[in-house]
Design a protein around this motif. Structure first.
Motif, PDB file in Angstrom:
ATOM      1  N   LYS A  37       9.033   4.851   1.339  1.00 32.41           N
ATOM      2  CA  LYS A  37       7.871   4.641   2.222  1.00 32.41           C
ATOM      3  C   LYS A  37       8.175   5.088   3.649  1.00 32.41           C
ATOM      4  O   LYS A  37       7.278   5.527   4.377  1.00 32.41           O
ATOM      5  N   ALA A  78       1.738   7.007   0.465  1.00 32.91           N
ATOM      6  CA  ALA A  78       1.548   5.859  -0.434  1.00 32.91           C
ATOM      7  C   ALA A  78       2.606   5.883  -1.522  1.00 32.91           C
ATOM      8  O   ALA A  78       3.001   6.949  -1.989  1.00 32.91           O
ATOM      9  N   ILE A 126       3.415   3.632  -5.155  1.00 32.08           N
ATOM     10  CA  ILE A 126       2.945   2.552  -6.032  1.00 32.08           C
ATOM     11  C   ILE A 126       3.922   2.333  -7.193  1.00 32.08           C
ATOM     12  O   ILE A 126       4.698   3.229  -7.548  1.00 32.08           O
ATOM     13  N   THR A 127       3.859   1.123  -7.729  1.00 31.23           N
ATOM     14  CA  THR A 127       4.616   0.783  -8.938  1.00 31.23           C
ATOM     15  C   THR A 127       3.660   0.022  -9.867  1.00 31.23           C
ATOM     16  O   THR A 127       2.483  -0.160  -9.513  1.00 31.23           O
ATOM     17  N   ASP A 147       1.228  -2.670  -8.568  1.00 28.83           N
ATOM     18  CA  ASP A 147      -0.035  -2.360  -7.897  1.00 28.83           C
ATOM     19  C   ASP A 147      -1.241  -2.450  -8.824  1.00 28.83           C
ATOM     20  O   ASP A 147      -2.377  -2.355  -8.356  1.00 28.83           O
ATOM     21  N   LYS A 181      -5.171   5.375  -7.878  1.00 27.98           N
ATOM     22  CA  LYS A 181      -4.556   4.263  -7.139  1.00 27.98           C
ATOM     23  C   LYS A 181      -3.876   4.773  -5.865  1.00 27.98           C
ATOM     24  O   LYS A 181      -3.997   4.176  -4.793  1.00 27.98           O
ATOM     25  N   LEU A 182      -3.206   5.894  -5.972  1.00 27.48           N
ATOM     26  CA  LEU A 182      -2.555   6.475  -4.785  1.00 27.48           C
ATOM     27  C   LEU A 182      -3.599   6.886  -3.757  1.00 27.48           C
ATOM     28  O   LEU A 182      -3.398   6.733  -2.546  1.00 27.48           O
ATOM     29  N   LYS A 214      -4.942   3.837  -2.051  1.00 25.60           N
ATOM     30  CA  LYS A 214      -3.977   3.243  -1.133  1.00 25.60           C
ATOM     31  C   LYS A 214      -3.806   4.086   0.136  1.00 25.60           C
ATOM     32  O   LYS A 214      -3.592   3.559   1.213  1.00 25.60           O
TER      33      LYS A 214
END
Lengths: 286, 738
Positions: free
Chosen positions: B61, B68, B70-71, B74, B265-266, B269
């Protein structure tokens, strides 16, 4: 990353002496793929294609000097070279697709260090000699002496190949290269063989060399297989002895491309078939 | 059903997508970009099975350019368990279940930065025991993929990885075997194979904080993508507009999502559009191949060639999540034959491999390989002609199929007779050469469909359908519309609409599109014709039902017949603005009378006795397609299926090491046949119309991959005199067997 087009060999050697992650580019058919696969991260790419003479095929003492940036397609279109060393040319022409042939080089194939490189057994059988430039100057080294291990050659620091020489040969001579792949093209040798023969007027083999690829950490010369062919017209018994000598010379690995058993058997099959083709090319009738 | 006469169906117009594809203009999954777009990459598990103890993304990050990360944490849980499996396949939660399973993802201002960020993500794994072989995974005590999903009817003799059990058949197989003159039982194994589509999965996702989004992706079903992603992201389906790109091959492999929820999702975010393109290695390690299989097949035959009983036990391995595809194999195994006593059973099993997904006639090729191999061996043993024996036992109209229903009009007998009469079957065979014969079957499907048709004032027609065109459907749909309306093919343009422009449509799969979209198109055309007739009646000032539609024109009928010259579609459309506004037709439905399709393949092949190399010398494929709308596309489908089946038979396989890692994630060592490996595949179209379609269409895309596995295996057995029971029959395996 920097891209440097070298003007001459000296510049290449000087750049290679600097402590950087350098990659030499001739055809680029391995270099670019490796970079795209995130396997290599060079600081600098040194393009050797513009060095004078390096992209040319020149006749020399009855043989041919193949520049390090000469493509497979160039070799395939050179009728005299093809007439003299058809086996070496066919080996180079087996590398990759038509598109790859427009770029790929025989010297690059050697420097890539693959035990399965198609041109290497053919060059070994032809007793090809590489011209190496380095910090100590120019030297000529048999291709065999440069083979080391998978992925590496015996070239020293800041050394690189500028050309490969294929020598002159008598009239009744022929060579051939054959590889086994599970498909008909676009593949890597599972076992391969390069054979070069010289015959006498009676069709008896008087000189022979046999080399195998993909069955050991490097391509290997099999003198026993060559000895089995000398003094014969490739009758069944000498071919059987040749295959047996090849099998004995194999130290392959078991992997996704083939088993030890398979490679050992097929190496001999390829050698015998290549020998028959070389024999016919030399004017013999088996 | 009597043979119909057609004007347009059966001709070979130039494909409407051809120019864009050959000039590079066509937009595929990875071709779309957006202003401010980020590039995403996915970190994948190097372990076949591991608990994820912790993931530290702080360094990633902090890398400049990273927007962004994510894992699995999220993603919120979803109610539907099948959607949850899809989500957890896109991004691991708690455990990595196979080599290549997604662990984390990064969106950054360049692909290079995203790649660098992946190296900064620290994952602590606890390696767990793994299993990749189906028979091992079924053993009690095998490493377990998921708790509590074992098929209910199964006992303690199989592990909890066994998530499905199915059984089909009728009669008494034991009594049938007792009656046989010869009974052969064999165990077969087939490797997992990949669809081999050239275009990797790719998408461009844009999802705002307001829950409105747009997604461009390569898929066989953008409504499926919309609904799956909306559920995973917790947004309304109406707010996510999904557009299907041109598709560079799917073959079933693009009937689910692997990356789209991650990209969305990315994007959510980061507040930026995100492009995510899989590498070839990722495609192999983390998208769905088909199942590998272990099978026992037992068949009894009388001296006359009559099959007295057949029993198949199929164990399929479908990767790291529950699935249910062995059912298709169990239903297909004996579908070609009219049998008194038959039973097929199937077990779905999980392993530490990527989650399976459909591959052309999913589940059928391996089951039929086993059955057709044993039949061939029985023919050899009893000295019977393999086509005669199949004719003797062939399913026909009225046959109670091995999976239950009675067949309506079908074309297996016609295909077998065509094969027997073909010069290929009587051509002489040189040394080291064998001739293989095998049959194959596929169901074909109907399913939900929406079509919207607009009649333009210049007499042309626009048609919007909701199914991505993976095999020429824009051409065949335009042809059926032209036939129904009675206007030239060239006047019609069919496009695949996005999810906001036409109603819901099921995924392009099951060879359903020409059948189902075809019916919707014909019905939409009928609706438009009704309106055209109404307008003509209005102009002529006669009754609506006193107008009929003949050859693309409205004509007065009954006592008005001959009162007015016919009006063409173009003439009526030209004045539509004055007669009530635009003319259109649409249809939404779920046609369910798809017709099953049978194929018969003949192959001549030569085996090099010194290397085990098999070379295909001649190949002829016969297939009942009902009605070939555009025969060139149909031949292409038959050829493509045959080639994929040949690859499956000879060289294609997922190779796993003892460490459970995939050893050949690329087209070099995952060997699909190249052009020079093959002769021209001769496709022979048989047309026994499907009574469930106005033009007789059955569907043709999948059947052709079913026979080749056995056809090639039977050919090899004849060429070398030794039968192999494992696919692929790669040269080392053949040489070892000699």
């Amino acid at each position: 990353m920097r891209y440097v087009v070298a003007k001459d060999s000296r510049e290449v050697v000087d750049l290679l002496m600097e402590d950087k992650a350098n990659l030499l580019l001739a055809g680029g058919t391995d270099v670019l793929v490796r970079m795209r696969l995130d396997e290599r991260y060079p600081d600098r790419i040194i393009d050797i294609k513009k060095i004078p003479g390096v992209a040319e095929i020149t006749e020399e003492s009855g043989g041919f000097r193949i520049g390090a940036a000469v493509s497979g397609a160039q070799m395939g279109e050179h009728s005299q070279l093809k007439a003299l060393w058809p086996g070496v040319v066919e080996a180079v022409e087996l590398i990759g697709s038509t598109q790859v042939q427009g770029r790929a080089t025989m010297a690059g194939n050697l420097c890539n260090g693959s035990p399965a490189a198609d041109s290497v057994p053919a060059m070994l059988a032809a007793q090809a000699v590489a011209r190496v430039e380095g910090p100590e100057g120019v030297s000529d080294q048999p291709v065999l002496a440069l083979l080391d291990a998978p992925g590496q050659t015996k070239l020293g620091k800041a050394e690189f190949i500028t050309s490969i020489f294929l020598p002159a040969r008598p009239n009744l001579a022929g060579d051939a290269y054959l590889r086994f792949i599970p498909r008909t093209e676009m593949d890597i040798a599972v076992a391969s063989a390069g054979v070069s023969l010289v015959l006498d007027e009676a069709g008896i083999v008087i000189e022979a060399s046999v080399a195998l690829g993909a069955v050991a950490p490097t391509a290997v010369m099999v003198s026993g297989a060559a000895q089995a062919l000398i003094g014969t017209r490739l009758e069944a018994a000498p071919l059987q002895a040749c295959a047996a000598a090849c099998a004995a010379a194999c130290s392959p690995i078991d992997d996704k491309r083939g088993t030890i058993e398979f490679r050992t058997k097929v190496a001999g099959v390829m050698a015998c078939r290549a020998a028959i083709t070389a024999y016919q090319r030399a004017g013999g009738q088996p | 059903m009597s043979k119909q006469e057609f004007k347009i169906l059966g001709t070979r117009p130039i494909r409407p997508d051809g120019l864009d594809k050959v000039t590079g203009k066509a937009m595929f999954g990875a071709d779309k970009s957006a202003t401010g777009m980020l590039h995403a990459r996915i970190l994948r598990s190097p372990h076949a099975h591991a608990e994820i103890i912790s993931i530290d993304t702080s360094k990633a990050k902090a890398l400049p350019g990273v927007k962004a990360v994510i894992t699995g944490a999220d993603f919120d849980d979803v109610e539907n368990r099948w959607t949850r499996y899809t989500m957890q396949n896109c991004m691991a939660q708690g455990r990595a279940l196979y080599d290549g399973h997604a662990i984390a993802a990064v969106a950054a201002t360049s692909k290079k930065i995203a790649g660098a960020a992946l190296k900064l993500i620290e994952v602590e794994y606890k390696i767990l025991p793994h299993v990749t072989d189906v028979d091992e995974a079924m053993q009690p005590g095998a490493p377990l993929l998921h708790e509590g999903v074992k098929a209910r009817k199964l006992g303690d003799d199989v592990s909890g990885n066994t998530v499905g059990y199915y059984s089909f058949g009728h009669g008494d197989v034991d009594a049938g075997f007792a009656k046989a003159d010869e009974v052969i039982e064999r165990r077969f194994k087939t490797a997992a194979t990949h669809q081999g589509y050239i275009e990797p999965q790719a998408c461009l996702a844009d999802l705002g904080a307001d829950g409105r989004g747009a997604l461009w992706c390569t898929t066989q079903g953008h409504y499926m993508v919309r609904e799956t992603c909306a559920e995973i992201l917790g947004i309304d389906a109406s707010q996510l507009r999904v557009t299907a790109s041109e598709i560079g091959g799917g073959f079933g492999g693009k009937t689910t999502v692997f990356i789209e929820p991650v990209a969305l999702k990315l994007s959510q975010k980061s507040g930026r559009p995100v492009k995510l393109v899989m590498s070839r290695e990722e495609v192999f390690r983390a998208t769905g191949p088909t199942m590998s299989a272990s099978m026992d097949v037992k068949i009894g035959m009388g001296k006359d060639g009559k099959i007295t009983a057949g029993h198949a036990r199929l164990r399929y391995q479908g990767g790291a999540f529950p699935y249910n595809m062995v059912m298709m194999g169990a239903m297909s195994a004996f579908a070609c034959y009219d049998l008194e006593n038959v039973q097929s059973e199937g077990w779905d099993v999980m392993t530490n491999r990527p989650k399976m997904i459909s591959y052309r006639a999913p589940g059928a090729p391996m089951a039929v390989y086993g059955v057709e191999s044993v039949i061939d061996e029985l023919c050899q043993k009893l000295g019977l002609d393999p086509i005669e024996v199949r004719l003797l036992n062939a399913a026909k109209e009225g046959t109670k199929s091995s999976y239950g229903p009675r067949f309506k009009a079908i074309g297996l007998v016609e295909a077998l007779k065509a094969a027997k009469a073909h010069p290929h079957y009587s051509a002489p065979l040189p040394a080291n050469t064998g001739r293989g014969v095998a049959c194959g079957f596929w169901f074909n499907f109907g399913g939900q469909v929406s079509v919207s048709m607009a009649i333009n004032t210049d007499g042309t027609v626009n048609l919007i359908e909701g199914n991505p065109d993976i095999g020429g459907s824009r051409a065949s749909i335009s042809m059926m519309a032209a036939e129904a309306l009675g206007i030239p093919f060239e006047r019609i343009r069919t496009i695949v609409g996005d999810t906001a422009s036409v109603g819901f449509s099921d995924v392009t799969d099951g060879s359903r599109v020409t059948f189902a979209v075809g019916i919707a198109t014909i019905n939409a055309a009928k609706a438009a014709i009704r309106e055209l007739c109404k307008r003509a009646a209005m102009i002529w000032e006669i009754d609506e039902d006193a107008v009929e539609w003949v050859d693309g024109t409205a004509r007065p009928t009954g006592h008005n017949a001959g009162d007015f010259p016919p009006m063409s579609l173009a003439e009526i459309a030209a004045t539509s603005g004055k007669t009530g506004g635009p003319i259109a037709g649409h249809h939404e439905g779920a046609p369910d009378k798809a017709g099953v399709s049978f194929g018969v393949h003949l192959v001549d092949l030569e085996v090099d006795p010194e290397t085990g190399f098999t070379s295909i010398k001649r190949y002829t494929a016969f297939q009942d397609v009902g009605k070939a709308i555009h025969p060139a596309y149909v031949e292409g489908q038959i050829q493509g299926g045959a080639v994929q089946g040949i690859g499956w038979a000879l060289n294609e396989e997922y190779i796993y090491g003892a460490d459970g890692r995939l050893q050949n994630p690329g087209f070099l060592d995952y060997r699909i046949p190249v052009a020079s490996d093959l002769p021209m595949i001769d496709a022979v179209i048989i047309e026994v119309p499907n009574p469930g379609h106005p033009y007789g269409v059955r569907g043709c895309g999948e059947t052709a991959i079913v026979p080749p596995l056995a056809a090639v295996a039977n050919g090899v057995a004849q060429a070398v005199g030794v039968r192999l029971f494992e696919l692929p029959m790669s040269p080392p395996k053949i040489l070892k067997a000699l």
